[in-house]
Design a protein around this motif. Structure first.
Motif, PDB file in Angstrom:
ATOM      1  N   LYS A  93       2.373   8.360  -0.053  1.00 49.59           N
ATOM      2  CA  LYS A  93       2.595   7.449   1.084  1.00 49.59           C
ATOM      3  C   LYS A  93       3.929   7.778   1.758  1.00 49.59           C
ATOM      4  O   LYS A  93       4.893   8.140   1.092  1.00 49.59           O
ATOM      5  N   TYR A  94       3.923   7.668   3.096  1.00 49.99           N
ATOM      6  CA  TYR A  94       5.154   7.890   3.867  1.00 49.99           C
ATOM      7  C   TYR A  94       5.741   6.543   4.270  1.00 49.99           C
ATOM      8  O   TYR A  94       5.000   5.615   4.610  1.00 49.99           O
ATOM      9  N   VAL A 129       4.637   1.815   6.807  1.00 52.45           N
ATOM     10  CA  VAL A 129       4.076   2.609   5.714  1.00 52.45           C
ATOM     11  C   VAL A 129       2.851   3.348   6.243  1.00 52.45           C
ATOM     12  O   VAL A 129       1.989   2.747   6.897  1.00 52.45           O
ATOM     13  N   PHE A 130       2.790   4.640   5.985  1.00 48.79           N
ATOM     14  CA  PHE A 130       1.678   5.475   6.444  1.00 48.79           C
ATOM     15  C   PHE A 130       1.001   6.104   5.232  1.00 48.79           C
ATOM     16  O   PHE A 130       1.646   6.361   4.214  1.00 48.79           O
ATOM     17  N   ASN A 131      -0.306   6.366   5.363  1.00 48.62           N
ATOM     18  CA  ASN A 131      -0.968   7.117   4.296  1.00 48.62           C
ATOM     19  C   ASN A 131      -0.745   8.614   4.526  1.00 48.62           C
ATOM     20  O   ASN A 131      -0.100   9.011   5.499  1.00 48.62           O
ATOM     21  N   ILE A 175      -0.517   2.043   7.439  1.00 45.31           N
ATOM     22  CA  ILE A 175      -1.137   1.110   6.493  1.00 45.31           C
ATOM     23  C   ILE A 175      -0.660  -0.306   6.803  1.00 45.31           C
ATOM     24  O   ILE A 175      -1.456  -1.215   6.979  1.00 45.31           O
ATOM     25  N   LYS A 176       0.632  -0.489   6.902  1.00 49.65           N
ATOM     26  CA  LYS A 176       1.155  -1.832   7.151  1.00 49.65           C
ATOM     27  C   LYS A 176       2.568  -1.763   7.705  1.00 49.65           C
ATOM     28  O   LYS A 176       3.276  -0.784   7.471  1.00 49.65           O
ATOM     29  N   GLU A 177       2.949  -2.813   8.423  1.00 47.54           N
ATOM     30  CA  GLU A 177       4.326  -2.940   8.885  1.00 47.54           C
ATOM     31  C   GLU A 177       4.951  -4.151   8.201  1.00 47.54           C
ATOM     32  O   GLU A 177       4.373  -5.231   8.196  1.00 47.54           O
ATOM     33  N   LEU A 191       6.950  -2.294  -1.734  1.00 49.97           N
ATOM     34  CA  LEU A 191       7.959  -3.022  -0.962  1.00 49.97           C
ATOM     35  C   LEU A 191       8.093  -4.476  -1.392  1.00 49.97           C
ATOM     36  O   LEU A 191       8.279  -5.370  -0.569  1.00 49.97           O
ATOM     37  N   THR A 192       7.941  -4.703  -2.686  1.00 48.53           N
ATOM     38  CA  THR A 192       8.239  -6.037  -3.205  1.00 48.53           C
ATOM     39  C   THR A 192       9.646  -6.005  -3.804  1.00 48.53           C
ATOM     40  O   THR A 192      10.062  -5.007  -4.403  1.00 48.53           O
TER      41      THR A 192
END
Lengths: 361, 208
Positions: A221-222, A234-236, A242-244, A304-305
């Motif tokens: 993941k990037y 987050v990018f695959n 994937i999500k912001e 990102l937790t």
């Protein structure tokens, strides 16, 4: 003639004293509430600072630290590499803080350095130095032997990059229209990740909003930590988003910059960039923020937790440093993990010193 | 008695207004002030220009023959026949800036050049796109004699290896050539101390 009470001078004196007391009692109300909010995590252990490399330390070759922008620890040799912007070189130190050698001299030739600004060390211990003066990334072996360089044109003053486990060099060059540009070790562009949306009418603002620190974890993941709009993308592996994650939500901070304008409405003068530096170790992100926060270092996992916060706070021991320790735009730091004990190495650019923060039992 | 109560109520009202004022200052206005200060701090980002255009010389490029005439009509050769290191500082002076000889710069320059062991270096200052009046010319001639440097005035269209002087964005551009006219350094906005450091390094590299 009978005098009224309000004509008496002592009455005004009483009123004055009363007002003064009133002021003293209530004028700090707002501040007290904030203090209570910020001190919720009082139970966190405090990391104390001590000088790792002193400004007065003259090396055997006659040099001394001049403008140390950052420090990185070589995972292979356990040596400490300090990036000196003014002396145009890298200084190498032992884990005890003893000077070992100097890498690079001022110049433009192969192996020379000019205004080295950022340093990254890969898993094999190879050094990647971004030189602002020469606008290139120079690569050295773990022993300091020059390998190669390739030019890189970035207009941003703050250039951050990272190197993945597969030795891909991830650079954030918003001018190319993508958040992350992946270079091979030869300097060829392998791929580009995440097309930048033109949110604002002004192209300069769009460029500033897209500036950030890119990473790639072991799952492929990037990540890009955007400093202009305080969010994490987050990018695959294919480059699809994937999500912001808004930065404030991830960090759990709610009371800072609530009134920040939307990116569409930003004007040229109102761009403020968050001063961050991020270290990725074992797929965990360690984020160093401005000292204005009570817990300047935050640990996140690759989902990102929030794992925990690290408190570098004013105590008698390091109160001297706290006022000076402001995260410069270009400062970068590193952490050293040994048997679950963590040490933080942070430079004080203005004082030409390197500090070590550790738990003092 | 009635006026006493009236006065007290007025005082309490006034104090309440003061309290609300102070409270809101602490709570909101202070933060806004801090944020505004930070916004002003980063205004300089706007000034950054992509000056990749001026990087026309690479390390190892060879400069072709150029013949220059300095301000006291001496002929300077940038050619193979001149076996000296060359330090060229191109300064672009617009009519608005006028000619300002920076005394501090030349004092530092003179101190630093003494540390260089190899004296066989030709120091040339190229002053681009300007007209020099009589007084300035006299001043520069005195500087030439005192510091053993050469001032050469060049026009807007002066070109070295496709590099045009008028394209200069910033104040100065430094080129260091070895005795074979190969570029050993070319960059802009570098401090004079760093440049002398580089000259020393390059002289050591080539065994000069």
């Amino acid at each position: 003639m009978e005098t009224e009470f309000w004509m008496d001078k002592s009455f005004y004196r009483k009123i004055y004293v009363f007002m003064l007391l009133y002021f003293l009692l209530f004028s700090f109300c707002g501040k007290i509430e904030e203090d209570i909010k910020e001190n919720n995590d009082l139970m966190l252990p405090v990391y104390y600072g001590e000088t790792f490399i002193d400004v007065d330390y003259i090396f055997p070759n006659g040099d001394a630290l001049n403008k140390p922008l950052g420090i990185k620890i070589n995972p292979v040799t356990s040596e400490f590499f300090v990036c000196d912007y003014s002396d145009n070189c890298l200084y190498v130190f032992s884990p005890e803080g003893e000077f070992l050698k100097k890498i690079g001299t001022a110049g433009q030739g192969p192996g020379d350095l000019l205004m080295p600004k950022y340093l990254v060390i890969d898993n094999d211990g190879n050094l990647y130095v971004y030189e602002e003066g020469n606008r290139r990334i120079s690569i050295f072996s773990k022993n300091g032997r020059f390998i190669k360089f390739f030019p890189i044109f970035v207009s941003s003053q703050e250039m951050r990059f990272s190197v993945s486990n597969k030795k891909e060099i991830l650079v954030n060059i918003p001018e190319r229209g993508y958040y992350i540009t992946v270079f091979s070790i030869e300097g060829d562009v392998l791929k580009e990740i995440g097309k930048i949306e033109q949110i604002n009418k002004d192209p300069f603002i769009n460029k500033c909003l897209a500036e950030g620190i890119p990473f790639k974890d072991s799952t492929g993941k990037y990540y890009i930590f955007l400093e202009g709009i305080f969010s994490i993308l987050v990018f695959n592996e294919e480059g699809n988003i994937i999500k912001e994650y808004p930065f404030d939500e991830v960090v759990g901070r709610t009371n800072i910059r609530k009134s920040w304008p939307k990116p569409e409405k930003l004007e040229n003068a109102s761009i403020y960039q968050l001063n961050l530096d991020i270290v990725m170790k074992n797929d965990h992100f360690f984020i160093l923020q401005d000292i204005e926060y009570y817990e300047p270092i935050i640990e996140l996992d690759n989902n990102l937790t929030l794992i925990r916060k690290y408190k570098i706070n004013s105590s008698k021991k390091n109160s001297d440093y706290v006022n000076l320790f402001r995260l410069d735009m270009f400062t970068f730091f590193d952490i050293f993990i040994n048997n679950n004990e963590i040490q933080f190495y942070i430079p004080l650019v203005e004082r030409s010193e390197i500090l070590r923060f550790s738990l003092n039992k | 008695m009635k006026s006493k109560w009236k006065f007290l109520i007025n005082t309490i009202l006034l104090l309440n207004i003061v309290y609300i004022g102070l409270f809101s200052y602490n709570r909101y206005i202070k933060k806004a002030i801090i944020n505004n200060v930070k916004k002003n701090d980063v205004n300089f980002i706007n000034d950054s220009k992509d000056n990749s255009e001026i990087m026309k010389f690479d390390y190892g490029d060879k400069i072709q023959n150029h013949i220059l005439t300095d301000i006291s009509c001496d002929t300077l050769y940038i050619s193979n026949s001149n076996e000296r290191f060359k330090y060229l500082e191109i300064t672009n002076i617009t009519p608005i800036n006028d000619l300002k000889v920076d005394a501090d710069f030349f004092i530092r320059f003179n101190v630093l050049r003494k540390n260089i062991k190899n004296k066989n270096i030709l120091y040339i200052f190229l002053l681009g796109s300007m007209k020099i009046d009589y007084n300035d010319k006299r001043l520069l001639t005195k500087f030439q004699e005192k510091f053993d440097v050469h001032f050469v005035t060049v026009s807007n269209s002066f070109i070295i290896n496709k590099y045009r002087v008028s394209n200069l964005y910033c104040g100065s551009f430094t080129i260091l050539l070895d005795k074979n006219n190969v570029v050993r350094f070319a960059n802009s906005g570098i401090q004079i101390e760093t440049i002398f450091n580089i000259i020393n390094n390059e002289l050591n590299k080539n065994g000069n």
